[in-house]
Scaffold this motif. Structure first.
Motif, PDB file in Angstrom:
ATOM      1  N   ASP A 116      51.096  21.368  15.052  1.00 53.35           N
ATOM      2  CA  ASP A 116      49.973  22.231  15.420  1.00 53.35           C
ATOM      3  C   ASP A 116      48.639  21.511  15.286  1.00 53.35           C
ATOM      4  O   ASP A 116      47.615  21.979  15.790  1.00 53.35           O
ATOM      5  CB  ASP A 116      49.959  23.490  14.547  1.00 53.35           C
ATOM      6  CG  ASP A 116      51.117  24.411  14.859  1.00 53.35           C
ATOM      7  OD1 ASP A 116      51.701  24.274  15.953  1.00 53.35           O
ATOM      8  OD2 ASP A 116      51.445  25.265  14.010  1.00 53.35           O
ATOM      9  N   HIS A 117      48.640  20.372  14.574  1.00 53.58           N
ATOM     10  CA  HIS A 117      47.400  19.608  14.382  1.00 53.58           C
ATOM     11  C   HIS A 117      47.661  18.143  14.721  1.00 53.58           C
ATOM     12  O   HIS A 117      47.136  17.249  14.062  1.00 53.58           O
ATOM     13  CB  HIS A 117      46.926  19.741  12.932  1.00 53.58           C
ATOM     14  CG  HIS A 117      46.794  21.155  12.460  1.00 53.58           C
ATOM     15  ND1 HIS A 117      45.720  21.953  12.787  1.00 53.58           N
ATOM     16  CD2 HIS A 117      47.626  21.937  11.721  1.00 53.58           C
ATOM     17  CE1 HIS A 117      45.883  23.157  12.250  1.00 53.58           C
ATOM     18  NE2 HIS A 117      47.032  23.174  11.607  1.00 53.58           N
ATOM     19  N   CYS A 118      48.439  17.893  15.749  1.00 51.16           N
ATOM     20  CA  CYS A 118      48.872  16.542  16.080  1.00 51.16           C
ATOM     21  C   CYS A 118      47.719  15.696  16.606  1.00 51.16           C
ATOM     22  O   CYS A 118      46.878  16.175  17.371  1.00 51.16           O
ATOM     23  CB  CYS A 118      50.000  16.590  17.118  1.00 51.16           C
ATOM     24  SG  CYS A 118      50.619  14.956  17.578  1.00 51.16           S
ATOM     25  N   ALA A 119      47.702  14.428  16.189  1.00 54.40           N
ATOM     26  CA  ALA A 119      46.663  13.507  16.649  1.00 54.40           C
ATOM     27  C   ALA A 119      46.689  13.328  18.161  1.00 54.40           C
ATOM     28  O   ALA A 119      45.668  12.995  18.774  1.00 54.40           O
ATOM     29  CB  ALA A 119      46.840  12.149  15.962  1.00 54.40           C
ATOM     30  N   ALA A 120      47.847  13.567  18.780  1.00 55.34           N
ATOM     31  CA  ALA A 120      47.954  13.392  20.223  1.00 55.34           C
ATOM     32  C   ALA A 120      47.114  14.399  20.991  1.00 55.34           C
ATOM     33  O   ALA A 120      46.706  14.130  22.123  1.00 55.34           O
ATOM     34  CB  ALA A 120      49.421  13.523  20.660  1.00 55.34           C
ATOM     35  N   GLN A 121      46.848  15.566  20.400  1.00 55.77           N
ATOM     36  CA  GLN A 121      46.093  16.600  21.099  1.00 55.77           C
ATOM     37  C   GLN A 121      44.767  16.944  20.412  1.00 55.77           C
ATOM     38  O   GLN A 121      44.061  17.836  20.846  1.00 55.77           O
ATOM     39  CB  GLN A 121      46.949  17.869  21.211  1.00 55.77           C
ATOM     40  CG  GLN A 121      48.015  17.746  22.282  1.00 55.77           C
ATOM     41  CD  GLN A 121      49.417  17.985  21.738  1.00 55.77           C
ATOM     42  OE1 GLN A 121      49.621  18.084  20.545  1.00 55.77           O
ATOM     43  NE2 GLN A 121      50.391  18.054  22.630  1.00 55.77           N
ATOM     44  N   SER A 122      44.461  16.228  19.349  1.00 55.66           N
ATOM     45  CA  SER A 122      43.241  16.526  18.612  1.00 55.66           C
ATOM     46  C   SER A 122      41.999  16.131  19.412  1.00 55.66           C
ATOM     47  O   SER A 122      41.957  15.073  20.042  1.00 55.66           O
ATOM     48  CB  SER A 122      43.251  15.766  17.271  1.00 55.66           C
ATOM     49  OG  SER A 122      41.996  15.862  16.650  1.00 55.66           O
ATOM     50  N   ILE A 139      50.303   5.713  15.346  1.00 51.75           N
ATOM     51  CA  ILE A 139      49.908   6.799  14.438  1.00 51.75           C
ATOM     52  C   ILE A 139      51.142   7.541  13.930  1.00 51.75           C
ATOM     53  O   ILE A 139      51.267   7.839  12.732  1.00 51.75           O
ATOM     54  CB  ILE A 139      48.940   7.768  15.143  1.00 51.75           C
ATOM     55  CG1 ILE A 139      47.598   7.082  15.431  1.00 51.75           C
ATOM     56  CG2 ILE A 139      48.718   9.025  14.299  1.00 51.75           C
ATOM     57  CD1 ILE A 139      46.647   7.911  16.274  1.00 51.75           C
ATOM     58  N   HIS A 140      52.066   7.820  14.843  1.00 59.09           N
ATOM     59  CA  HIS A 140      53.303   8.521  14.462  1.00 59.09           C
ATOM     60  C   HIS A 140      54.076   7.715  13.428  1.00 59.09           C
ATOM     61  O   HIS A 140      54.565   8.254  12.424  1.00 59.09           O
ATOM     62  CB  HIS A 140      54.149   8.753  15.711  1.00 59.09           C
ATOM     63  CG  HIS A 140      55.340   9.635  15.470  1.00 59.09           C
ATOM     64  ND1 HIS A 140      56.420   9.676  16.331  1.00 59.09           N
ATOM     65  CD2 HIS A 140      55.636  10.493  14.458  1.00 59.09           C
ATOM     66  CE1 HIS A 140      57.327  10.524  15.866  1.00 59.09           C
ATOM     67  NE2 HIS A 140      56.863  11.030  14.737  1.00 59.09           N
ATOM     68  N   ALA A 141      54.193   6.405  13.650  1.00 57.49           N
ATOM     69  CA  ALA A 141      54.915   5.548  12.713  1.00 57.49           C
ATOM     70  C   ALA A 141      54.227   5.520  11.353  1.00 57.49           C
ATOM     71  O   ALA A 141      54.885   5.581  10.305  1.00 57.49           O
ATOM     72  CB  ALA A 141      55.025   4.133  13.282  1.00 57.49           C
ATOM     73  N   LEU A 142      52.898   5.443  11.338  1.00 56.27           N
ATOM     74  CA  LEU A 142      52.165   5.411  10.072  1.00 56.27           C
ATOM     75  C   LEU A 142      52.282   6.736   9.322  1.00 56.27           C
ATOM     76  O   LEU A 142      52.324   6.764   8.095  1.00 56.27           O
ATOM     77  CB  LEU A 142      50.696   5.055  10.324  1.00 56.27           C
ATOM     78  CG  LEU A 142      50.448   3.592  10.706  1.00 56.27           C
ATOM     79  CD1 LEU A 142      49.041   3.413  11.228  1.00 56.27           C
ATOM     80  CD2 LEU A 142      50.699   2.679   9.499  1.00 56.27           C
ATOM     81  N   HIS A 143      52.345   7.847  10.060  1.00 51.12           N
ATOM     82  CA  HIS A 143      52.501   9.151   9.418  1.00 51.12           C
ATOM     83  C   HIS A 143      53.874   9.298   8.751  1.00 51.12           C
ATOM     84  O   HIS A 143      54.029  10.105   7.830  1.00 51.12           O
ATOM     85  CB  HIS A 143      52.310  10.270  10.448  1.00 51.12           C
ATOM     86  CG  HIS A 143      50.885  10.599  10.713  1.00 51.12           C
ATOM     87  ND1 HIS A 143      50.486  11.704  11.435  1.00 51.12           N
ATOM     88  CD2 HIS A 143      49.734   9.971  10.353  1.00 51.12           C
ATOM     89  CE1 HIS A 143      49.163  11.736  11.503  1.00 51.12           C
ATOM     90  NE2 HIS A 143      48.696  10.698  10.874  1.00 51.12           N
ATOM     91  N   THR A 144      54.857   8.551   9.236  1.00 53.10           N
ATOM     92  CA  THR A 144      56.199   8.632   8.662  1.00 53.10           C
ATOM     93  C   THR A 144      56.518   7.426   7.771  1.00 53.10           C
ATOM     94  O   THR A 144      57.663   7.278   7.330  1.00 53.10           O
ATOM     95  CB  THR A 144      57.265   8.752   9.763  1.00 53.10           C
ATOM     96  OG1 THR A 144      57.158   7.644  10.658  1.00 53.10           O
ATOM     97  CG2 THR A 144      57.100  10.052  10.547  1.00 53.10           C
ATOM     98  N   ALA A 145      55.541   6.571   7.510  1.00 49.09           N
ATOM     99  CA  ALA A 145      55.765   5.400   6.658  1.00 49.09           C
ATOM    100  C   ALA A 145      56.194   5.831   5.261  1.00 49.09           C
ATOM    101  O   ALA A 145      55.532   6.668   4.629  1.00 49.09           O
ATOM    102  CB  ALA A 145      54.493   4.555   6.573  1.00 49.09           C
TER     103      ALA A 145
END
Length: 320
Positions: free
Chosen positions: A224-230, A251-257
């Motif tokens: 609901d607050h994804c960087a892809a649509q922010s 960004i997705h990879a860093l969020h799941t690091a």
């Protein structure tokens, strides 16, 4: 296998009266991929299937069902995602009943479909630790594990669901995949930085920006607050450019690091077959080297990026 499925059905029938629902797998429209099954009635239990086509990681549904009493069927890699959700307090252990299974490996639909030609008459799939055996229109066909299994199975460290309330069947070892091709991560490590950039630009040029990787990830819970649509802040441009698409994947990879359990759902869901799990694998290797930590192994251990320490064992910043 028949004994395991019968025992699983019996265990679910016994637990179902105390649960709001149970998540398992049922036969789907694609003969190489089973589909999630949401069980609320005992009659639905008979639809449960269990074989190497049960690829999808069902743990991703749990955060959205918080507050309900949920049963879930998991294999080894799914159970590690579930552990990570427990660590991050995204689900409540007392509300989840876990039915664990031993996994012999999960088939990769794309190469198997190509190798078999037609799968329309596919009747059964069996992986016995040495090969994958398919029955198509009564004819037996055999593929090596390297030809048939998903890449995550090559490096599987635990095929059993270690955290569970009911373990069904016998414990066993992960599939022993031999003669595997070099992984994308190994290939990238042999490249120069410029070559790596060209590699990812080429891969991202095929990305259709559907965000299936994000939706399939069991740990991507901020959609609901994804960087892809922010738009505030504006992290990712919506122009159709490979570097913008790579920015999202970074960004997705860093969020799941330190959180990614390498369940492979991002790659399995990608309609273009992009090797995006490689980004997570590279970060996981760094996390293991720096913090001696593997995601999804201990529900009582906090992920290293979730806590602050004045001194890290393997980071000698005061010596710089």
């Amino acid at each position: 296998m028949a004994s395991s499925i019968d025992d699983l059905k019996s265990a679910i029938k016994k637990a179902l009266p105390d649960l709001d629902l149970v998540i398992a797998w049922a036969a789907g429209p694609d003969p190489l991929s089973h589909t999630p099954l949401f069980i609320t009635d005992e009659a639905d239990v008979e639809r449960i299937v269990w074989d190497p086509r049960c690829s999808q990681n069902l743990a991703g549904y749990l955060p959205g069902l918080r507050g309900k009493k949920v049963g879930i069927v998991v294999k080894g890699c799914d159970a590690r995602s579930l552990v990570e959700l427990l660590q991050e307090k995204l689900i409540d252990r007392e509300d989840v009943t876990i039915f664990g299974l031993h996994c012999t490996g999960a088939v990769d639909a794309r190469p198997v479909r190509k190798a078999l030609g037609s799968t329309r008459g596919l009747e059964s799939v069996v992986v016995d630790g040495k090969a994958a055996r398919f029955t198509v229109d009564g004819e037996a066909k055999t593929l090596s594990l390297a030809e048939a299994l998903q890449k995550k199975c090559y490096t599987c460290t635990g095929a059993d669901a270690e955290v569970c309330d009911h373990f069904i069947g016998e414990h066993g070892q992960p599939p022993q995949v031999t003669e595997t091709p070099a992984t994308t991560l190994e290939e990238l490590e042999a490249m120069s930085m410029e070559e790596r950039l060209h590699f990812w630009e080429d891969q991202m040029s095929r990305c259709i920006r559907c965000y299936a990787c994000r939706s399939a990830c069991p740990l991507c819970v901020c959609q609901d607050h994804c960087a892809a649509q922010s738009r505030e802040p504006h992290w990712v441009d919506q122009t159709d450019h490979p570097r913008e698409k790579l920015m999202f994947q970074a960004i997705h990879a860093l969020h799941t690091a330190g959180r990614c359990t390498e369940c492979g759902e991002c790659e399995r869901a990608c309609p273009m077959g992009l090797p995006i799990m490689t980004l997570k694998q590279a970060l996981n290797r760094s996390i293991q080297d720096l913090f001696d930590y593997r995601a999804g192994t201990d529900p009582d251990q906090a992920p290293p990026l979730f806590e602050f320490r004045e001194e890290e064992k393997n980071i000698k910043e005061r010596d710089w």
